[in-house]
Design a protein around this motif. Structure first.
Motif, PDB file in Angstrom:
ATOM      1  N   TYR A   1       0.823  -1.207   0.000  1.00 52.21           N
ATOM      2  CA  TYR A   1       0.000   0.000   0.000  1.00 52.21           C
ATOM      3  C   TYR A   1       0.862   1.263   0.000  1.00 52.21           C
ATOM      4  O   TYR A   1       0.621   2.196  -0.753  1.00 52.21           O
ATOM      5  CB  TYR A   1      -0.902  -0.015   1.232  1.00 52.21           C
ATOM      6  N   GLY A   2       1.887   1.280   0.832  1.00 54.09           N
ATOM      7  CA  GLY A   2       2.673   2.491   0.995  1.00 54.09           C
ATOM      8  C   GLY A   2       3.824   2.670   0.037  1.00 54.09           C
ATOM      9  O   GLY A   2       4.151   3.795  -0.352  1.00 54.09           O
ATOM     10  N   LEU A   3       4.451   1.573  -0.359  1.00 59.54           N
ATOM     11  CA  LEU A   3       5.665   1.695  -1.155  1.00 59.54           C
ATOM     12  C   LEU A   3       5.508   1.334  -2.631  1.00 59.54           C
ATOM     13  O   LEU A   3       6.236   1.859  -3.469  1.00 59.54           O
ATOM     14  CB  LEU A   3       6.772   0.823  -0.552  1.00 59.54           C
ATOM     15  N   ILE A   4       4.588   0.457  -2.939  1.00 62.11           N
ATOM     16  CA  ILE A   4       4.511  -0.033  -4.317  1.00 62.11           C
ATOM     17  C   ILE A   4       3.366   0.625  -5.088  1.00 62.11           C
ATOM     18  O   ILE A   4       3.576   1.196  -6.155  1.00 62.11           O
ATOM     19  CB  ILE A   4       4.379  -1.568  -4.343  1.00 62.11           C
ATOM     20  N   THR A   5       2.157   0.560  -4.545  1.00 59.87           N
ATOM     21  CA  THR A   5       1.010   1.080  -5.303  1.00 59.87           C
ATOM     22  C   THR A   5       0.645   2.507  -4.926  1.00 59.87           C
ATOM     23  O   THR A   5      -0.222   3.094  -5.557  1.00 59.87           O
ATOM     24  CB  THR A   5      -0.225   0.176  -5.107  1.00 59.87           C
ATOM     25  N   ASP A   6       1.287   3.073  -3.905  1.00 54.69           N
ATOM     26  CA  ASP A   6       1.042   4.455  -3.481  1.00 54.69           C
ATOM     27  C   ASP A   6      -0.449   4.705  -3.234  1.00 54.69           C
ATOM     28  O   ASP A   6      -1.058   5.590  -3.814  1.00 54.69           O
ATOM     29  CB  ASP A   6       1.596   5.439  -4.511  1.00 54.69           C
ATOM     30  N   GLY A   7      -1.001   3.906  -2.387  1.00 51.20           N
ATOM     31  CA  GLY A   7      -2.424   3.977  -2.077  1.00 51.20           C
ATOM     32  C   GLY A   7      -3.089   2.674  -2.471  1.00 51.20           C
ATOM     33  O   GLY A   7      -2.468   1.795  -3.060  1.00 51.20           O
ATOM     34  N   TYR A   8      -4.362   2.537  -2.130  1.00 52.34           N
ATOM     35  CA  TYR A   8      -5.055   1.291  -2.439  1.00 52.34           C
ATOM     36  C   TYR A   8      -5.591   1.320  -3.862  1.00 52.34           C
ATOM     37  O   TYR A   8      -6.332   2.216  -4.255  1.00 52.34           O
ATOM     38  CB  TYR A   8      -6.202   1.043  -1.461  1.00 52.34           C
ATOM     39  N   THR A   9      -5.178   0.322  -4.634  1.00 54.46           N
ATOM     40  CA  THR A   9      -5.707   0.107  -5.975  1.00 54.46           C
ATOM     41  C   THR A   9      -6.143  -1.350  -6.071  1.00 54.46           C
ATOM     42  O   THR A   9      -5.964  -2.126  -5.134  1.00 54.46           O
ATOM     43  CB  THR A   9      -4.648   0.404  -7.059  1.00 54.46           C
ATOM     44  N   ARG A  10      -6.665  -1.717  -7.225  1.00 57.59           N
ATOM     45  CA  ARG A  10      -7.057  -3.129  -7.417  1.00 57.59           C
ATOM     46  C   ARG A  10      -5.849  -4.046  -7.409  1.00 57.59           C
ATOM     47  O   ARG A  10      -5.975  -5.236  -7.152  1.00 57.59           O
ATOM     48  CB  ARG A  10      -7.819  -3.283  -8.723  1.00 57.59           C
ATOM     49  N   ALA A  11      -4.666  -3.533  -7.672  1.00 56.05           N
ATOM     50  CA  ALA A  11      -3.455  -4.350  -7.727  1.00 56.05           C
ATOM     51  C   ALA A  11      -2.794  -4.513  -6.362  1.00 56.05           C
ATOM     52  O   ALA A  11      -1.887  -5.338  -6.217  1.00 56.05           O
ATOM     53  CB  ALA A  11      -2.462  -3.741  -8.705  1.00 56.05           C
ATOM     54  N   THR A  12      -3.216  -3.779  -5.358  1.00 52.83           N
ATOM     55  CA  THR A  12      -2.565  -3.832  -4.040  1.00 52.83           C
ATOM     56  C   THR A  12      -2.542  -5.238  -3.443  1.00 52.83           C
ATOM     57  O   THR A  12      -1.498  -5.687  -2.969  1.00 52.83           O
ATOM     58  CB  THR A  12      -3.223  -2.829  -3.074  1.00 52.83           C
ATOM     59  N   PRO A  13      -3.646  -6.002  -3.444  1.00 53.23           N
ATOM     60  CA  PRO A  13      -3.574  -7.365  -2.894  1.00 53.23           C
ATOM     61  C   PRO A  13      -2.599  -8.270  -3.653  1.00 53.23           C
ATOM     62  O   PRO A  13      -1.937  -9.120  -3.047  1.00 53.23           O
ATOM     63  CB  PRO A  13      -5.007  -7.883  -3.017  1.00 53.23           C
ATOM     64  N   ASN A  14      -2.501  -8.108  -4.963  1.00 50.35           N
ATOM     65  CA  ASN A  14      -1.553  -8.915  -5.731  1.00 50.35           C
ATOM     66  C   ASN A  14      -0.113  -8.581  -5.356  1.00 50.35           C
ATOM     67  O   ASN A  14       0.730  -9.466  -5.221  1.00 50.35           O
ATOM     68  CB  ASN A  14      -1.768  -8.718  -7.226  1.00 50.35           C
ATOM     69  N   TRP A  15       0.166  -7.287  -5.205  1.00 57.78           N
ATOM     70  CA  TRP A  15       1.502  -6.878  -4.785  1.00 57.78           C
ATOM     71  C   TRP A  15       1.782  -7.360  -3.357  1.00 57.78           C
ATOM     72  O   TRP A  15       2.902  -7.767  -3.042  1.00 57.78           O
ATOM     73  CB  TRP A  15       1.667  -5.369  -4.879  1.00 57.78           C
ATOM     74  N   ALA A  16       0.764  -7.325  -2.514  1.00 59.73           N
ATOM     75  CA  ALA A  16       0.938  -7.807  -1.141  1.00 59.73           C
ATOM     76  C   ALA A  16       1.282  -9.290  -1.131  1.00 59.73           C
ATOM     77  O   ALA A  16       2.141  -9.730  -0.357  1.00 59.73           O
ATOM     78  CB  ALA A  16      -0.324  -7.548  -0.326  1.00 59.73           C
ATOM     79  N   LEU A  17       0.649 -10.066  -2.003  1.00 56.34           N
ATOM     80  CA  LEU A  17       0.965 -11.488  -2.095  1.00 56.34           C
ATOM     81  C   LEU A  17       2.402 -11.695  -2.564  1.00 56.34           C
ATOM     82  O   LEU A  17       3.118 -12.560  -2.042  1.00 56.34           O
ATOM     83  CB  LEU A  17      -0.013 -12.199  -3.039  1.00 56.34           C
ATOM     84  N   LEU A  18       2.850 -10.904  -3.517  1.00 54.88           N
ATOM     85  CA  LEU A  18       4.238 -11.001  -3.982  1.00 54.88           C
ATOM     86  C   LEU A  18       5.215 -10.619  -2.874  1.00 54.88           C
ATOM     87  O   LEU A  18       6.237 -11.302  -2.679  1.00 54.88           O
ATOM     88  CB  LEU A  18       4.458 -10.119  -5.210  1.00 54.88           C
ATOM     89  N   VAL A  19       4.922  -9.572  -2.133  1.00 50.03           N
ATOM     90  CA  VAL A  19       5.776  -9.173  -1.010  1.00 50.03           C
ATOM     91  C   VAL A  19       5.789 -10.277   0.048  1.00 50.03           C
ATOM     92  O   VAL A  19       6.845 -10.612   0.599  1.00 50.03           O
ATOM     93  CB  VAL A  19       5.305  -7.833  -0.408  1.00 50.03           C
ATOM     94  N   PHE A  20       4.623 -10.871   0.334  1.00 53.63           N
ATOM     95  CA  PHE A  20       4.543 -11.978   1.287  1.00 53.63           C
ATOM     96  C   PHE A  20       5.401 -13.154   0.826  1.00 53.63           C
ATOM     97  O   PHE A  20       6.113 -13.760   1.618  1.00 53.63           O
ATOM     98  CB  PHE A  20       3.087 -12.420   1.462  1.00 53.63           C
ATOM     99  N   PHE A  21       5.316 -13.465  -0.460  1.00 55.33           N
ATOM    100  CA  PHE A  21       6.105 -14.565  -1.017  1.00 55.33           C
ATOM    101  C   PHE A  21       7.604 -14.315  -0.809  1.00 55.33           C
ATOM    102  O   PHE A  21       8.321 -15.176  -0.299  1.00 55.33           O
ATOM    103  CB  PHE A  21       5.782 -14.726  -2.509  1.00 55.33           C
ATOM    104  N   VAL A  22       8.061 -13.136  -1.187  1.00 56.15           N
ATOM    105  CA  VAL A  22       9.486 -12.807  -1.058  1.00 56.15           C
ATOM    106  C   VAL A  22       9.910 -12.792   0.408  1.00 56.15           C
ATOM    107  O   VAL A  22      10.952 -13.351   0.773  1.00 56.15           O
ATOM    108  CB  VAL A  22       9.787 -11.455  -1.753  1.00 56.15           C
ATOM    109  N   LEU A  23       9.100 -12.160   1.254  1.00 60.47           N
ATOM    110  CA  LEU A  23       9.410 -12.098   2.684  1.00 60.47           C
ATOM    111  C   LEU A  23       9.530 -13.492   3.282  1.00 60.47           C
ATOM    112  O   LEU A  23      10.491 -13.791   4.000  1.00 60.47           O
ATOM    113  CB  LEU A  23       8.320 -11.312   3.419  1.00 60.47           C
ATOM    114  N   SER A  24       8.587 -14.349   2.967  1.00 62.43           N
ATOM    115  CA  SER A  24       8.567 -15.690   3.534  1.00 62.43           C
ATOM    116  C   SER A  24       9.739 -16.533   3.043  1.00 62.43           C
ATOM    117  O   SER A  24      10.397 -17.208   3.837  1.00 62.43           O
ATOM    118  CB  SER A  24       7.240 -16.375   3.213  1.00 62.43           C
ATOM    119  N   VAL A  25      10.008 -16.493   1.753  1.00 60.17           N
ATOM    120  CA  VAL A  25      11.130 -17.286   1.216  1.00 60.17           C
ATOM    121  C   VAL A  25      12.450 -16.827   1.834  1.00 60.17           C
ATOM    122  O   VAL A  25      13.262 -17.643   2.264  1.00 60.17           O
ATOM    123  CB  VAL A  25      11.181 -17.208  -0.323  1.00 60.17           C
ATOM    124  N   LEU A  26      12.652 -15.526   1.879  1.00 61.07           N
ATOM    125  CA  LEU A  26      13.931 -15.015   2.384  1.00 61.07           C
ATOM    126  C   LEU A  26      14.106 -15.242   3.880  1.00 61.07           C
ATOM    127  O   LEU A  26      15.174 -15.676   4.322  1.00 61.07           O
ATOM    128  CB  LEU A  26      14.071 -13.532   2.057  1.00 61.07           C
TER     129      LEU A  26
END
Length: 155
Positions: free
Chosen positions: A64-89
């Motif tokens: 929300y704050g760093l990638i999409t600069d507010g809530y858009t329809r793509a925010t949940p998809n970006w959140a899932l990608l961030v979750f994926f990277v965070l979890s793997v690392l």
């Protein structure tokens, strides 16, 4: 058997019904050589769901704050990608995510004790699909943990 006993076994679940019939399952994690309580025991579902909620909340805030600069329809998809990277690392290196650390949980490999990066990758892919995480064995491990040969324990 009267109807009250049948309904009671249905409400308690199949494990309770089998235990009433005389089956001895032991405690969660006994087959893995883990203690019943305290550090090193299998983390209970409440802790695991709480840790997942914290991790997901952090990922939504980052998206929300760093990638999409507010809530858009793509925010949940970006959140899932961030979750994926965070979890793997984090799981692949230190065995904990920020939420798991907050709730006192650590992911360890059943055989070696340390989660290899490829195991963390497989575990996270299945966790992001959500369905494998909802299928548990008698020790309380999700299908994603069984495939990756990992277990979440209390610190």
């Amino acid at each position: 058997m009267d109807n009250r006993q049948a309904i009671g076994s249905w409400l308690s679940g199949p494990r309770a019904a089998m235990e009433e019939a005389g089956a001895d399952f032991g405690h969660r994690g006994q087959q893995l050589g883990l203690p019943e309580q305290g550090p090193g025991s299998i983390a209970r579902p409440g802790r695991r769901v709480g840790a997942l909620a914290v991790d997901w909340g952090l990922c939504v805030l980052i998206a929300y704050g760093l990638i999409t600069d507010g809530y858009t329809r793509a925010t949940p998809n970006w959140a899932l990608l961030v979750f994926f990277v965070l979890s793997v690392l984090t799981v692949g290196t230190v065995g904990v995510t920020p939420g798991k650390r907050l709730f006192g949980i650590r992911v360890v490999a059943v055989d070696t004790g340390r989660v290899a990066p490829l195991r963390a990758l497989a575990r996270t892919i299945l966790l992001c699909l959500a369905i494998p995480a909802l299928i548990w064995d008698r020790d309380g491990r999700g299908l994603h943990d069984r495939v990756a040969k990992t277990v979440e324990i209390r610190i």
